[in-house]
Each structure stands twice: as C-alpha cells, then as structure tokens.
Design a protein around this motif. Structure first.
Motif, PDB file in Angstrom:
ATOM      1  N   UNK A 172      69.064  41.517  56.017  1.00  0.00           N
ATOM      2  CA  UNK A 172      68.062  40.526  56.132  1.00  0.00           C
ATOM      3  C   UNK A 172      66.943  41.048  55.738  1.00  0.00           C
ATOM      4  N   UNK A 173      66.505  41.480  54.099  1.00  0.00           N
ATOM      5  CA  UNK A 173      65.231  42.612  54.005  1.00  0.00           C
ATOM      6  C   UNK A 173      64.037  41.274  54.454  1.00  0.00           C
ATOM      7  N   UNK A 174      63.449  41.904  55.353  1.00  0.00           N
ATOM      8  CA  UNK A 174      61.752  41.751  56.157  1.00  0.00           C
ATOM      9  C   UNK A 174      61.014  42.165  54.987  1.00  0.00           C
ATOM     10  N   UNK A 175      60.012  41.312  54.434  1.00  0.00           N
ATOM     11  CA  UNK A 175      58.464  41.566  53.508  1.00  0.00           C
ATOM     12  C   UNK A 175      58.067  40.477  54.499  1.00  0.00           C
ATOM     13  N   UNK A 176      57.364  41.449  54.936  1.00  0.00           N
ATOM     14  CA  UNK A 176      56.552  40.414  56.490  1.00  0.00           C
ATOM     15  C   UNK A 176      54.437  40.097  56.008  1.00  0.00           C
ATOM     16  N   UNK A 177      54.520  39.243  54.619  1.00  0.00           N
ATOM     17  CA  UNK A 177      53.532  38.857  53.867  1.00  0.00           C
ATOM     18  C   UNK A 177      53.668  36.801  53.841  1.00  0.00           C
ATOM     19  N   UNK A 178      52.514  36.458  53.978  1.00  0.00           N
ATOM     20  CA  UNK A 178      52.709  35.318  53.752  1.00  0.00           C
ATOM     21  C   UNK A 178      53.077  35.296  52.090  1.00  0.00           C
ATOM     22  N   UNK A 179      52.210  35.627  51.251  1.00  0.00           N
ATOM     23  CA  UNK A 179      51.903  35.873  49.682  1.00  0.00           C
ATOM     24  C   UNK A 179      53.723  35.835  49.520  1.00  0.00           C
ATOM     25  N   UNK A 180      54.263  35.774  49.814  1.00  0.00           N
ATOM     26  CA  UNK A 180      56.338  36.525  49.608  1.00  0.00           C
ATOM     27  C   UNK A 180      57.254  35.477  50.249  1.00  0.00           C
ATOM     28  N   UNK A 181      57.850  34.707  50.136  1.00  0.00           N
ATOM     29  CA  UNK A 181      59.706  34.075  50.903  1.00  0.00           C
ATOM     30  C   UNK A 181      60.595  34.755  49.863  1.00  0.00           C
ATOM     31  N   UNK A 182      61.600  35.529  51.230  1.00  0.00           N
ATOM     32  CA  UNK A 182      62.138  36.412  50.382  1.00  0.00           C
ATOM     33  C   UNK A 182      63.983  36.345  50.950  1.00  0.00           C
ATOM     34  N   UNK A 183      64.977  36.540  50.662  1.00  0.00           N
ATOM     35  CA  UNK A 183      65.330  36.081  52.039  1.00  0.00           C
ATOM     36  C   UNK A 183      66.972  36.577  50.236  1.00  0.00           C
ATOM     37  N   UNK A 184      68.008  36.500  50.767  1.00  0.00           N
ATOM     38  CA  UNK A 184      69.440  37.044  50.724  1.00  0.00           C
ATOM     39  C   UNK A 184      70.617  37.034  51.234  1.00  0.00           C
ATOM     40  N   UNK A 185      72.072  37.357  50.597  1.00  0.00           N
ATOM     41  CA  UNK A 185      72.774  36.675  51.152  1.00  0.00           C
ATOM     42  C   UNK A 185      74.400  37.504  50.143  1.00  0.00           C
ATOM     43  N   UNK A 186      74.969  38.081  50.635  1.00  0.00           N
ATOM     44  CA  UNK A 186      76.303  39.212  50.239  1.00  0.00           C
ATOM     45  C   UNK A 186      77.730  38.666  51.567  1.00  0.00           C
ATOM     46  N   UNK A 187      78.526  38.402  50.665  1.00  0.00           N
ATOM     47  CA  UNK A 187      80.031  38.179  51.025  1.00  0.00           C
ATOM     48  C   UNK A 187      80.897  38.849  50.036  1.00  0.00           C
ATOM     49  N   UNK A 188      81.076  39.858  51.145  1.00  0.00           N
ATOM     50  CA  UNK A 188      82.331  41.205  50.676  1.00  0.00           C
ATOM     51  C   UNK A 188      83.710  39.951  50.178  1.00  0.00           C
ATOM     52  N   UNK A 189      84.168  40.283  48.984  1.00  0.00           N
ATOM     53  CA  UNK A 189      86.063  39.275  48.746  1.00  0.00           C
ATOM     54  C   UNK A 189      86.785  40.912  49.778  1.00  0.00           C
ATOM     55  N   UNK A 190      86.084  42.145  49.508  1.00  0.00           N
ATOM     56  CA  UNK A 190      87.247  41.836  51.269  1.00  0.00           C
ATOM     57  C   UNK A 190      86.597  42.900  52.456  1.00  0.00           C
ATOM     58  N   UNK A 191      86.830  43.891  53.602  1.00  0.00           N
ATOM     59  CA  UNK A 191      86.384  43.168  54.408  1.00  0.00           C
ATOM     60  C   UNK A 191      85.128  44.096  54.328  1.00  0.00           C
ATOM     61  N   UNK A 192      84.727  45.621  53.263  1.00  0.00           N
ATOM     62  CA  UNK A 192      83.845  45.754  52.768  1.00  0.00           C
ATOM     63  C   UNK A 192      83.477  45.683  51.485  1.00  0.00           C
ATOM     64  N   UNK A 193      81.942  45.800  51.129  1.00  0.00           N
ATOM     65  CA  UNK A 193      82.079  45.829  49.294  1.00  0.00           C
ATOM     66  C   UNK A 193      81.442  46.778  49.212  1.00  0.00           C
ATOM     67  N   UNK A 194      81.174  47.164  47.344  1.00  0.00           N
ATOM     68  CA  UNK A 194      80.406  48.243  46.948  1.00  0.00           C
ATOM     69  C   UNK A 194      77.906  47.869  47.158  1.00  0.00           C
ATOM     70  N   UNK A 195      78.318  46.248  47.053  1.00  0.00           N
ATOM     71  CA  UNK A 195      76.882  45.472  46.810  1.00  0.00           C
ATOM     72  C   UNK A 195      76.396  46.192  48.177  1.00  0.00           C
ATOM     73  N   UNK A 196      74.537  46.239  47.681  1.00  0.00           N
ATOM     74  CA  UNK A 196      73.825  46.539  48.916  1.00  0.00           C
ATOM     75  C   UNK A 196      72.435  46.190  48.050  1.00  0.00           C
ATOM     76  N   UNK A 197      71.446  46.096  49.239  1.00  0.00           N
ATOM     77  CA  UNK A 197      69.870  46.145  48.376  1.00  0.00           C
ATOM     78  C   UNK A 197      68.773  46.053  49.095  1.00  0.00           C
ATOM     79  N   UNK A 198      67.381  47.050  49.229  1.00  0.00           N
ATOM     80  CA  UNK A 198      66.661  46.806  50.827  1.00  0.00           C
ATOM     81  C   UNK A 198      65.643  46.620  49.870  1.00  0.00           C
ATOM     82  N   UNK A 199      65.005  46.123  50.705  1.00  0.00           N
ATOM     83  CA  UNK A 199      63.006  46.119  50.441  1.00  0.00           C
ATOM     84  C   UNK A 199      62.005  46.737  51.234  1.00  0.00           C
ATOM     85  N   UNK A 200      61.678  46.899  50.881  1.00  0.00           N
ATOM     86  CA  UNK A 200      60.237  48.094  51.488  1.00  0.00           C
ATOM     87  C   UNK A 200      58.833  47.839  50.841  1.00  0.00           C
ATOM     88  N   UNK A 201      58.110  47.535  52.110  1.00  0.00           N
ATOM     89  CA  UNK A 201      56.833  47.838  51.923  1.00  0.00           C
ATOM     90  C   UNK A 201      55.671  48.967  51.017  1.00  0.00           C
TER      91      UNK A 201
END
Length: 677
Positions: free
Chosen positions: A240-269
């Motif tokens: 889950x991306x963690x952007x601790x700022x009152x100006x931003x509301x961020x959320x993510x969801x990943x459901x792999x079609x198999x046990x694992x998948x090749x999708x990825x994301x990353x958020x950083x101040x």
C-alpha cells in the motif's frame, strides 16, 4: 674600485636570484605536497569500510593538520536522533591538550552553539581569525573558545540531504603564532575535501545498505515457494503506497491472475511538496514476471540513490531516471524477449505540476475537477525492452484541487464478459466520474465491483492492478492563473496573443526571446485548433475554445480545451526551408519551442492540449544550424538576426527568423509570418 663594485653588484644580484629560486622551489614543493594530499584524501575514501573508518579519519586529520601547521584538527558529528553533537575524532600537535580535556566536554546538546549552527546550516565556512570575530550574542561559542584556549578557528559543515551531520575544523592555540590567523584557501579546501568525502561515504553506505536489502529480498524470493512469493508480491511490489500528507489521498489494489504477477507500483516523497509515483506491468505472469518486476523496481531505487549521491542538492528529472533505468534494463529484457510498460510520475503540489514519462502503459485517467470530466492522458515513448536507443519524453500538465489521477493495468480495460466484450475505458471513466466525490479507496472498490459485475462470473484473464491519487487540498503556492474563452475564428489570433502577453510575468528568466517562442508556439496551437481541430465551425457555442495561462517561478503552461478532432502527430518530420510554408509544421514547432506538449481526450469529442515551459531546466544552445532538403548547412538561426551564408538559396528572403531548440531551425518567408502552420 669600479670593478669591485661591479662584482659586488653581480654577487648581490646572484644571491637575489638564488633566493627567488629557493622560494619558487619551496612553493612548488608545497603545491606538490598539497596535490598529493588531496589525491590521497580522495583515494582513501574509495571502498572505505566501516571497520577501517576510525583509523582512516584519524590519519586524515593528522595529515591535513600537519600540512596546515595548525594545533588541532577534529571532527564533530550529530547523533542519529539529532539531539546532541559529539567530538568523535581528533588530532593534536605535540604538547597540545585535546579539545575534550580542554573544554571538559566531549558531547553537547545540538542547540548549544546556535550561532555556529545557523551559519553552518547555511553551508557557510566559519573563518574565525580571533575571538574578537565572534559576536557578543554567541556566548556559548565564546566560552568554548576560551576554555579550549582557541585563538583562531576554521569550521566546515557536513551537509547531507539539507541536514547538518556535523562539522570538521582546525584551530590554533599556541601564543608564538600570529595574533590573528588568516585562513588560506588551501586550508579551507583540505577541510572541505574531507567533509565531502565523509558525506559521500555515509550516502554510499546508506545506498549500499538499501541495495543489500533489495538483493537479499530477491534471494528470498528465489528460494521460497509460490505461496511465499505471493506474500512478497503483496507486501513489497504492490504494498500500500504511503504518502503521509493531508493534501493527498492515495490508495492502490493489486489482484494477481495467478499466485504472483508482474505488476508493481511504488510511491515516495522526494521533497517537502513533491512525491514520485511508479506503476508498471511486466509482459508475462507468475514468478518470471514477478522477478522481472522486482529487478526493475530495484533498478529504479538504485538509480535514484546513485543520482542522489552524485548531486544531493538537486532533484533528478523523471525522464533522466527513466532513461538511466532503461539503459540498464532494456538490453536484458530484449535478450529475455520480454518488455515492461510503465508510468513514472511526479506530483509537484506547490506549483500544481504533474510531470510524467509514459512508456507504453495504459492511458492515465485524469478527472478534471473544473470540467467534471475524465481525460485520457497518454505519452508516446516505447516500453522498456522494445529498443535500446529509445529517447524518452517527459510531459507536464497542471492539476487542481479535487482532481483525481487513476492508473491501471490492461487487466481492467481488457476484462471480458461472457459475450467477449471488453470492459474498456468508457466504463472505467463512467465509474470515476459518477463517484469522484468519494475517497481514493472507495473509488478503487467501486471500480473493482464494476469489473466483477461486468465479467458475469468470468475469472480475470490478466492481473488486476490500479492506483488512485486524489488531490484533496493544495498548499499555499505561487501559481497565478487566468482563463478565457475565445471564438473559433482565425481572426482571434491577435486577441490570443495579447491575452498571453498580459499573463506573462516580468522576471529575469522570461526574456524577450523566451516570450517570443511562447507566443509563437501558442499561435501555432491556436491556428491548428481553429483550422483543423474545430473542422471549420467558427461559432463560439460549438467552435469556441478555452485557454488557461498559469505561471509560477518554476514553470508556465498554456492549457487549451476544445471540442473537435485530435492533433495528428503521425508523419510529422523536421521542417525543410523550401516547403515550410506549403505544408506547415505547427506541431513540430510547438514541441521544439516548448519543453512539453501533452494531449488528452475525454471520449466525448473533447480535446485538450497543454504547452509547458520550464524555467528550472538547462537552457537550449544559442546557435542552431539550418539544414536544407539535401542535407546541406545553409545558415544559422537566431531571433532577430540574419546570418545566412551569402550563397544560401534562402538568403535574403525572410522577414522573421525563428530559432528552434537543439539541432534544427526554420526560416519563415514573409507571407508565412503569423500564419498557422
């Protein structure tokens, strides 16, 4: 007698030459020792381990102290919690007390020496030739110098990521030295070299620590079974991306079609008012896709760390980060016959600028709070693994309070129902527009429910990944914004130019040349919209267009919005002098004069075009070559200057000249000036 005087004169002159030769030799010897010492300082920090750190620092303090002829050389470091500062290393000349025993303290509260701290935090070097140089309000500093018997002092700060890590210094205490010590440049440079070496070393250790952690993470993934790999997938690649700022509301969801998948994301101040976002999709599923995704994400972390170490004070542009990662990964992806689509984005909250590099990923859905519509934003760079020579493009567009950015994988848009129909972008946009007032988490949940309902029990054939960013508020910024609606008629060009000129700020960066480029690019955009985008409908109700001009000290944007046909960039080539007027190169000139040209559509016939000019980027070259259709150089281009070669076939035909960025230029014939391309 005259001969005697002559011999005396010659002998005296000879002695003077010998003295000058000895002084020159002494200066050369000092210079050689200084250069050798600087080289030694640099060499010792290479591959320095923590086990050898204390020994090397003590040796360096001794060497630079003896070279500078001072009484003490020492290093003070701030504690990890930032609450105290301690004398960690020291060298002193024979017969000189240590600074610890002289002051009876080895550790002080961090705010003890407020005058020193404020100067050092400002990255100033403290030259104190005598205690008289210390102001009366610096009571703690005066007491420290008196207790230590310090007559003169030189301090150099250790700054890492805008934090004061400590300082390194020289001092003199012996009375047979000059009353007032004047610190020379080479002494300052010695301290600065050691200080920078320590800062870079700590940055390198920090980077190596993160790198080792990432490598161990990959090793664990290889050794664990599919169930453990799935856990890592959920907790690392798609945590889950963690952007601790009152100006931003961020959320993510990943459901792999198999046990694992090749999708990825990353958020950083990355700064007080900016954060980076990375979302990618690897071709393929299962462990191979997850391994590639982890490796590429790790490369992004490595590149960011490397670029931070090389230039800790400046933020690297997203396009530079993407280009360096592509250079490392694309050859291997080509060998593996795989590829990755991704978006690398930067949200600059204070100046309301969204920078992004789109590498073949699905279009970004941008809910525009002003229009209450979703716009599909798309770049034009190729995915990683398509070409080793791809030139990546960064684009910029503004955003507003309550705007939403929705990133997703093709597992959403290409989800099928039992009839074989795709879910598509239209249904996705409808969900976001209908529920735009809800939180990012709620929007993602509603999108998931809509996809599941659409599939009518069909399982997902591809990985389901999405990430939503909602700008709930904006900090007090410096953005000035004006907007106006213009009729869709070519006669409105002068009004557009006048409006933009009124909006342009007055500052040193926005020179007349830059203004001329902005006006010319806006002229081309307006002409294209009226002549081609609006399909000849000149009524304000149907064919009018909206123009917004926004300015900050860092950038300027021109945001056009209209209903009509999109800009067709296909087939656009660099202009040739002979056929410029006949065929036109408006898109090319816009992209050359502005730092970013971004397009978007809303699937309802609505189109938008954003031209951006950055003021925080390196300037373009001042001299540009003109190449004719046969590849021959026929001149060079500047604003307001005619420097064509005499034998140029185009010499003497232009009433206006336009300098293009980088390696291409255009000369306009008199009848072409002010006309749409």
């Amino acid at each position: 007698m005259n001969r005697l005087f002559r011999w005396i004169y010659y002998f005296t002159h000879f002695l003077e030459l010998v003295r000058e030769l000895q002084e020159t030799r002494k200066e050369l010897d000092t210079l050689f020792r200084f250069e050798t010492l600087i080289h030694d300082i640099t060499t010792r920090f290479i591959n320095l381990t923590s086990e050898k750190y204390d020994e090397v620092i003590r040796d360096l303090l001794r060497d630079i102290g003896e070279f500078a002829g001072v009484d003490r050389a020492y290093l003070f470091m701030t504690s990890e919690d930032g609450k105290s500062i301690s004398n960690t290393h020291e060298w002193r000349a024979e017969g000189i007390k240590s600074i610890t025993s002289a002051t009876k303290h080895s550790q002080f509260p961090a705010d003890t020496f407020k005058w020193w701290r404020s100067r050092l935090l400002a990255q100033e070097f403290l030259h104190i030739s005598s205690i008289a140089d210390v102001p009366d309000e610096a009571v703690a500093e005066r007491r420290f110098m008196s207790m230590g018997g310090i007559r003169a002092m030189l301090l150099v700060p250790l700054i890492r990521k805008e934090n004061l890590e400590g300082f390194i210094g020289f001092d003199t205490v012996r009375f047979y030295k000059k009353l007032d010590k004047t610190w020379e440049q080479k002494e300052i440079y010695l301290l600065e070299s050691v200080a920078q070496g320590i800062v870079n070393l700590r940055l390198r250790w920090e980077a190596e620590k993160e790198l080792r952690a990432a490598e161990m993470q990959l090793i664990r993934i290889r050794e664990e079974d599919l169930e453990t790999s799935a856990r890592i997938q959920r907790t690392i690649l798609t945590e889950e991306p963690r952007i601790d700022n009152p100006c931003v509301d961020i959320n993510a969801l990943s459901i792999p079609s198999q046990e694992v998948d090749g999708d990825f994301y990353h958020a950083i101040w990355i700064a007080e008012d900016a954060f980076d976002l990375l979302i990618g999709d690897v071709m393929g599923k299962g462990l191979p896709g997850a391994f590639i995704a982890a490796a590429v994400r790790n490369h992004f972390l490595q590149v960011k760390l490397d670029m931070t170490i090389r230039n800790p004070k400046a933020l690297s542009e997203p396009v530079d980060i993407v280009s360096k990662v592509a250079l490392r990964t694309s050859p291997e992806l080509i060998r593996l016959e795989s590829f990755i689509t991704l978006d690398y984005c930067r949200f600059n909250l204070n100046i309301r600028r969204f920078d992004f590099v789109d590498c073949g990923h699905t279009p970004i859905v941008h809910f525009h709070s002003d229009t209450q519509r979703c716009w599909l934003v798309k770049g034009r760079s190729l995915p990683f693994g398509f070409s080793e020579t791809e030139v990546y493009t960064q684009q910029s567009i503004p955003f507003y309070k309550d705007d939403i950015w929705f990133f997703y994988s093709d597992g959403i848009s290409e989800a099928r129902n039992q009839k074989g129909d795709f879910f598509g972008e239209n249904r996705l946009i409808s969900v976001i527009e209908e529920h735009h007032e809800k939180t990012a988490q709620s929007i993602i949940r509603l999108v998931k429910e809509a996809v599941i309902d659409f599939c009518e029990g069909n399982s997902l054939a591809d990985d389901f990944t999405c990430l939503a960013v909602k700008v709930t508020d904006l900090p007090e910024g410096q953005t000035a914004c004006r907007c106006r609606i213009f009729p869709g008629d070519i006669s409105t060009l002068p009004d557009v130019r006048s409006f933009i000129e009124e909006c342009l700020p007055v500052n040193e960066v926005l020179t007349e040349e830059v203004k001329a480029k902005i006006i010319f690019a806006a002229n081309e955009a307006t002409s294209n919209i009226i002549k081609h985008g609006l399909s000849g409908d000149t009524s304000e109700e149907k064919g009018g267009f909206y123009l917004e001009v926004g300015t900050t000290p860092d950038w300027l944007y021109l945001f056009f919005r209209y209903a009509g046909k999109p800009f067709n960039r296909a087939g656009t080539v660099k202009p040739k002098i002979e056929n410029l007027k006949e065929h036109g190169y408006g898109l090319f000139i816009m992209e050359e004069f502005m730092d970013s040209v971004a397009y978007a559509n809303d699937f309802r016939g609505g189109m938008s075009l954003c031209l951006a000019k950055r003021f925080d980027l390196p300037k373009s070259p001042d001299q540009i070559k003109i190449i004719d259709s046969e590849g021959l150089e026929v001149g060079e281009m500047y604003f307001g200057k005619d420097i064509d070669k005499e034998d140029s076939p185009a010499a003497g035909t232009a009433a206006a000249e336009i300098r293009l960025a980088r390696d291409s230029s255009v000369k306009l014939a008199p009848s072409a000036v002010g006309e749409p391309l």
